[in-house]
Motif scaffolding. Structure first.
Motif, PDB file in Angstrom:
ATOM      1  N   SER A 117      -4.560   7.754  10.249  1.00 16.36           N
ATOM      2  CA  SER A 117      -3.456   6.852   9.916  1.00 16.36           C
ATOM      3  C   SER A 117      -3.484   5.612  10.807  1.00 16.36           C
ATOM      4  O   SER A 117      -4.067   5.627  11.897  1.00 16.36           O
ATOM      5  CB  SER A 117      -2.117   7.573  10.101  1.00 16.36           C
ATOM      6  N   THR A 130       7.819   0.922   9.494  1.00 16.27           N
ATOM      7  CA  THR A 130       6.707   1.458   8.704  1.00 16.27           C
ATOM      8  C   THR A 130       5.543   0.476   8.703  1.00 16.27           C
ATOM      9  O   THR A 130       5.733  -0.747   8.683  1.00 16.27           O
ATOM     10  CB  THR A 130       7.126   1.735   7.251  1.00 16.27           C
ATOM     11  N   CYS A 131       4.353   1.038   8.711  1.00 13.76           N
ATOM     12  CA  CYS A 131       3.113   0.249   8.653  1.00 13.76           C
ATOM     13  C   CYS A 131       2.216   0.893   7.611  1.00 13.76           C
ATOM     14  O   CYS A 131       1.859   2.070   7.732  1.00 13.76           O
ATOM     15  CB  CYS A 131       2.434   0.224  10.019  1.00 13.76           C
ATOM     16  N   THR A 132       1.851   0.125   6.578  1.00  9.09           N
ATOM     17  CA  THR A 132       1.034   0.646   5.480  1.00  9.09           C
ATOM     18  C   THR A 132      -0.212  -0.214   5.315  1.00  9.09           C
ATOM     19  O   THR A 132      -0.117  -1.442   5.209  1.00  9.09           O
ATOM     20  CB  THR A 132       1.821   0.662   4.161  1.00  9.09           C
ATOM     21  N   ASN A 183      -2.271   6.529   4.720  1.00 10.01           N
ATOM     22  CA  ASN A 183      -2.344   5.109   5.057  1.00 10.01           C
ATOM     23  C   ASN A 183      -1.042   4.534   5.607  1.00 10.01           C
ATOM     24  O   ASN A 183      -0.942   3.334   5.822  1.00 10.01           O
ATOM     25  CB  ASN A 183      -2.753   4.303   3.827  1.00 10.01           C
ATOM     26  N   THR A 184      -0.025   5.379   5.842  1.00  7.82           N
ATOM     27  CA  THR A 184       1.269   4.887   6.338  1.00  7.82           C
ATOM     28  C   THR A 184       1.651   5.612   7.628  1.00  7.82           C
ATOM     29  O   THR A 184       1.552   6.844   7.718  1.00  7.82           O
ATOM     30  CB  THR A 184       2.371   5.098   5.292  1.00  7.82           C
ATOM     31  N   SER A 185       2.100   4.823   8.613  1.00  5.96           N
ATOM     32  CA  SER A 185       2.622   5.381   9.865  1.00  5.96           C
ATOM     33  C   SER A 185       4.079   4.962  10.023  1.00  5.96           C
ATOM     34  O   SER A 185       4.480   3.870   9.592  1.00  5.96           O
ATOM     35  CB  SER A 185       1.802   4.889  11.061  1.00  5.96           C
TER      36      SER A 185
END
Length: 311
Positions: free
Chosen positions: A225, A289-291, A302-304
């Motif tokens: 991720s 969120t980070c995608t 793919n998302t943290s």
């Protein structure tokens, strides 16, 4: 008794001449199994092995009965072979007054041909880019081809991956085309150069080889991720550097989208997102969120997410 005619008997041994073709015309460094090494001047010698009585002589004749070669004398003659790939058929023929031209030895030979062009393909597909999403490896059949008319009497060859060649392999003839096939499994994404090198079956040391390469690109998403970096102690109404980075993948991820604090669904190109961010106290408990997106479309994790705690 005087005056009596006496006839004495005379015995004459009549023999036919015999001919012999030199052993060097068949299997030497430059002749193997009736094929002459390309780009090699070659001649064959024939001898009158037994002269016979009355004495005979020899000539080289082609299939039309025309005289060929150069006679050194009546018992020794040279035949120069023209550098053509069609089958050459000759007869070393002995002549005498007893039997004119019925004593002969046949000789057939042809020039081998070096392969100068080869073709490479991946079986069942013409794709140059392959995606590794659900598979841990991808299997390929690499086929190297040479037209039958371009290699006499045949070919052997090697297939290379990134300039590392396989052992020499025999070919099979399929529909007037020589084919060399190699099965490979590729387990890691990346760019691979696939090559082919072919040579004549009989004269591998003398023939030039031809090579052809095709780039094969395997792409795969990152396996982990994205990583969020933000200071642990956050106070409201202050600016902090927010960074999110997606490692790995071939190629790297195309863009990263972030929602955090005063940043709402902002997208940056590349695999690293960096921006200043500020917060208010009522954002405590909300998520940053980070995608990341990858060209394969199969980047699963793919998302943290980072939960905020505002002082």
């Amino acid at each position: 008794m005087y005056g009596q005619n006496v006839t004495s008997g005379l015995s004459v041994n009549l023999t036919q001449p015999t001919v012999r073709i030199s052993n060097e015309c068949y299997n030497t460094t430059n002749v193997v199994d009736g094929y002459i090494k390309p780009d090699t001047a070659f001649s064959c010698q024939c001898f009158l092995d037994q002269i016979g009585n009355p004495p005979g002589y020899i000539k080289w004749l082609d299939t039309r009965g025309l005289v060929q070669g150069n006679s050194i004398n009546k018992t020794h003659t040279f035949l120069n072979i023209l550098p053509i790939h069609d089958l050459n058929q000759f007869r070393c023929t002995g002549f005498s007054e007893l039997r004119n031209g019925n004593i002969s030895a046949s000789y057939s030979v042809r020039y081998a041909k070096r392969p100068t062009t080869c073709f490479l393909q991946l079986k069942d597909t013409s794709r140059a880019i392959w995606t590794m999403c659900t598979h841990t490896f991808i299997n390929f059949s690499i086929i190297c081809q040479v037209n039958e008319a371009d290699a006499i009497p045949g070919i052997k060859g090697k297939v290379s991956i990134n300039s590392v060649y396989s052992n020499l392999m025999d070919s099979t003839n399929i529909k007037n085309t020589y084919q060399i096939t190699r099965e490979i499994n590729i387990t890691e994404a990346g760019r691979y150069s696939i090559g082919c090198q072919v040579q004549n079956t009989l004269f591998s040391d003398a023939l030039a080889t031809c090579s052809y390469s095709q780039d094969l690109q395997l792409i795969a998403p990152p396996t982990s991720s994205p990583i969020i970096q933000l200071i642990d102690i956050i106070q409201e109404n202050k600016y902090y550097t927010f960074q999110c980075e997606a490692h790995g993948g071939i190629p790297s991820v195309s863009n990263v989208t972030v929602s955090c604090g005063n940043i709402k669904d902002v997208t940056q190109s590349g695999n690293i997102f960096t921006s200043l961010v500020t917060f208010t106290r009522n954002m405590t408990g909300q998520n940053c969120t980070c995608t990341a997106e990858h060209i394969t479309g199969c980047y699963e994790n793919n998302t943290s997410i980072l939960k905020l705690n505002i002082l």
